[in-house]
Design a protein around this motif. Sequence first.
Motif, PDB file in Angstrom:
ATOM      1  N   ARG A 168       5.992   4.270 -14.217  1.00 58.21           N
ATOM      2  CA  ARG A 168       5.320   3.499 -15.270  1.00 58.21           C
ATOM      3  C   ARG A 168       5.632   4.081 -16.649  1.00 58.21           C
ATOM      4  O   ARG A 168       5.845   3.343 -17.612  1.00 58.21           O
ATOM      5  CB  ARG A 168       3.815   3.501 -15.042  1.00 58.21           C
TER       6      ARG A 168
ATOM      7  N   GLN B 181       1.186  -3.259 -11.238  1.00 57.88           N
ATOM      8  CA  GLN B 181      -0.262  -3.395 -11.264  1.00 57.88           C
ATOM      9  C   GLN B 181      -0.891  -2.653 -10.092  1.00 57.88           C
ATOM     10  O   GLN B 181      -0.358  -2.655  -8.982  1.00 57.88           O
ATOM     11  CB  GLN B 181      -0.648  -4.881 -11.172  1.00 57.88           C
ATOM     12  N   THR B 182      -2.011  -2.004 -10.352  1.00 54.72           N
ATOM     13  CA  THR B 182      -2.805  -1.408  -9.277  1.00 54.72           C
ATOM     14  C   THR B 182      -3.760  -2.463  -8.733  1.00 54.72           C
ATOM     15  O   THR B 182      -4.504  -3.083  -9.496  1.00 54.72           O
ATOM     16  CB  THR B 182      -3.614  -0.204  -9.785  1.00 54.72           C
TER      17      THR B 182
ATOM     18  N   TRP C 175      -6.788  -2.534  -6.588  1.00 57.97           N
ATOM     19  CA  TRP C 175      -7.731  -1.527  -6.124  1.00 57.97           C
ATOM     20  C   TRP C 175      -8.068  -1.717  -4.649  1.00 57.97           C
ATOM     21  O   TRP C 175      -8.390  -2.809  -4.202  1.00 57.97           O
ATOM     22  CB  TRP C 175      -9.005  -1.548  -6.971  1.00 57.97           C
TER      23      TRP C 175
ATOM     24  N   GLY D 178      -3.301  -1.289  -3.016  1.00 55.98           N
ATOM     25  CA  GLY D 178      -1.983  -0.720  -3.317  1.00 55.98           C
ATOM     26  C   GLY D 178      -1.479  -1.124  -4.688  1.00 55.98           C
ATOM     27  O   GLY D 178      -2.239  -1.165  -5.662  1.00 55.98           O
ATOM     28  N   TYR D 179      -0.193  -1.461  -4.750  1.00 53.39           N
ATOM     29  CA  TYR D 179       0.451  -1.810  -6.020  1.00 53.39           C
ATOM     30  C   TYR D 179       1.198  -3.143  -5.877  1.00 53.39           C
ATOM     31  O   TYR D 179       1.644  -3.507  -4.795  1.00 53.39           O
ATOM     32  CB  TYR D 179       1.458  -0.730  -6.433  1.00 53.39           C
ATOM     33  N   ARG D 180       1.330  -3.832  -7.011  1.00 54.85           N
ATOM     34  CA  ARG D 180       2.054  -5.103  -7.039  1.00 54.85           C
ATOM     35  C   ARG D 180       2.954  -5.142  -8.274  1.00 54.85           C
ATOM     36  O   ARG D 180       2.516  -4.818  -9.377  1.00 54.85           O
ATOM     37  CB  ARG D 180       1.079  -6.282  -7.083  1.00 54.85           C
TER      38      ARG D 180
ATOM     39  N   THR E 202       1.599   8.215  -5.504  1.00 51.09           N
ATOM     40  CA  THR E 202       0.831   8.012  -6.728  1.00 51.09           C
ATOM     41  C   THR E 202       1.519   8.648  -7.924  1.00 51.09           C
ATOM     42  O   THR E 202       1.628   8.036  -9.004  1.00 51.09           O
ATOM     43  CB  THR E 202      -0.580   8.609  -6.558  1.00 51.09           C
TER      44      THR E 202
ATOM     45  N   ASP F 254       0.834  -1.192   0.000  1.00 45.81           N
ATOM     46  CA  ASP F 254       0.000   0.000   0.000  1.00 45.81           C
ATOM     47  C   ASP F 254       0.872   1.247   0.000  1.00 45.81           C
ATOM     48  O   ASP F 254       2.088   1.187   0.183  1.00 45.81           O
ATOM     49  CB  ASP F 254      -0.981   0.012   1.176  1.00 45.81           C
ATOM     50  N   ARG F 255       0.238   2.393  -0.214  1.00 47.05           N
ATOM     51  CA  ARG F 255       0.995   3.637  -0.338  1.00 47.05           C
ATOM     52  C   ARG F 255       1.672   4.018   0.971  1.00 47.05           C
ATOM     53  O   ARG F 255       2.760   4.594   0.959  1.00 47.05           O
ATOM     54  CB  ARG F 255       0.081   4.766  -0.821  1.00 47.05           C
TER      55      ARG F 255
ATOM     56  N   VAL G   6       4.666   6.622  -8.895  1.00 47.42           N
ATOM     57  CA  VAL G   6       4.317   5.374  -9.582  1.00 47.42           C
ATOM     58  C   VAL G   6       3.945   5.671 -11.033  1.00 47.42           C
ATOM     59  O   VAL G   6       4.365   4.972 -11.963  1.00 47.42           O
ATOM     60  CB  VAL G   6       3.166   4.645  -8.856  1.00 47.42           C
ATOM     61  N   ARG G   7       3.165   6.727 -11.236  1.00 49.95           N
ATOM     62  CA  ARG G   7       2.770   7.104 -12.599  1.00 49.95           C
ATOM     63  C   ARG G   7       3.988   7.462 -13.442  1.00 49.95           C
ATOM     64  O   ARG G   7       4.113   7.049 -14.590  1.00 49.95           O
ATOM     65  CB  ARG G   7       1.795   8.282 -12.530  1.00 49.95           C
TER      66      ARG G   7
END
Length: 255
Positions: free
Chosen positions: A210, A224-225, A227, A230-232, A203, A183-184, A206-207
């Motif tokens: 990417r 991957q987000t 929802w 967090g992120y994976r 956020t 998570d963030r 991460v953007r």
Amino acid sequence: MLVVDDDPTVSEVVAGYLDKAGFTVRLAADGPAALRAAEEQRPDLVVLDLMLPGMDGLEVCRRLRARERAAGPHGGQGATPPVPVIMLTARGDEDDRILGLEVGADDYVTKPFSPRELVLRVRSVLRRAAHAAPAAGPRLTAAGLSLDPAARRVSKDGRELALTLREFDLLAFFLRHPGQVCDRERLMREVWGWDFGDLSTVTVHVRRLRGKIEDDAANPRLIQTVWGAGYRFDAHPTPAAPATDPRRADGHEHA
């Protein structure tokens, strides 16, 4: 510390709190003065206002980073890490944060702000900058990416990527924790070293990351987000063999 702000009241308050925290402070009221001061004596950190007369903070940060790149060489034991920059501005919308991070700012504090919080941010950024020194550990590769922790260099399909300090640390964290949902809050704690702060900073990073490592940032395959969680990072890294290994004689990385 180099504090750059055209408002003498803000400069004096920031300088006063940094001085009480044990830092030596130099002031500059505009962009050209800031660049001259940084050239005369390399600061440990720059607190940089975005709205400056003549040359805004984005351009100052851009020129500082260009000067560091020109000084080279990149990576290696003898490389000097970039000077950390904290943007200080009354403009706090996401576009401004993205622009600041894009040109190489390490943190973004919006006016009005707590001077005590700013001092904490300064300490945190300096801690992370110190930890950004070359570290032991094998090179990691995944999905065409190759990350060298010691040289702090990243390439994709043999092409070197220009990552900021935070983007590099974020990618290194993902590579070392493949398949884990983070998570963030955890990313802010582990990558930024902060127990507080604006989670949108994660956020935005991460953007940006990417946009540099994904084949299609609009449809990410690696980061991957998840929802609500967090992120994976979905590509499992493998240690890269030394360049002298005959199995790598063709010069290609294998994921």
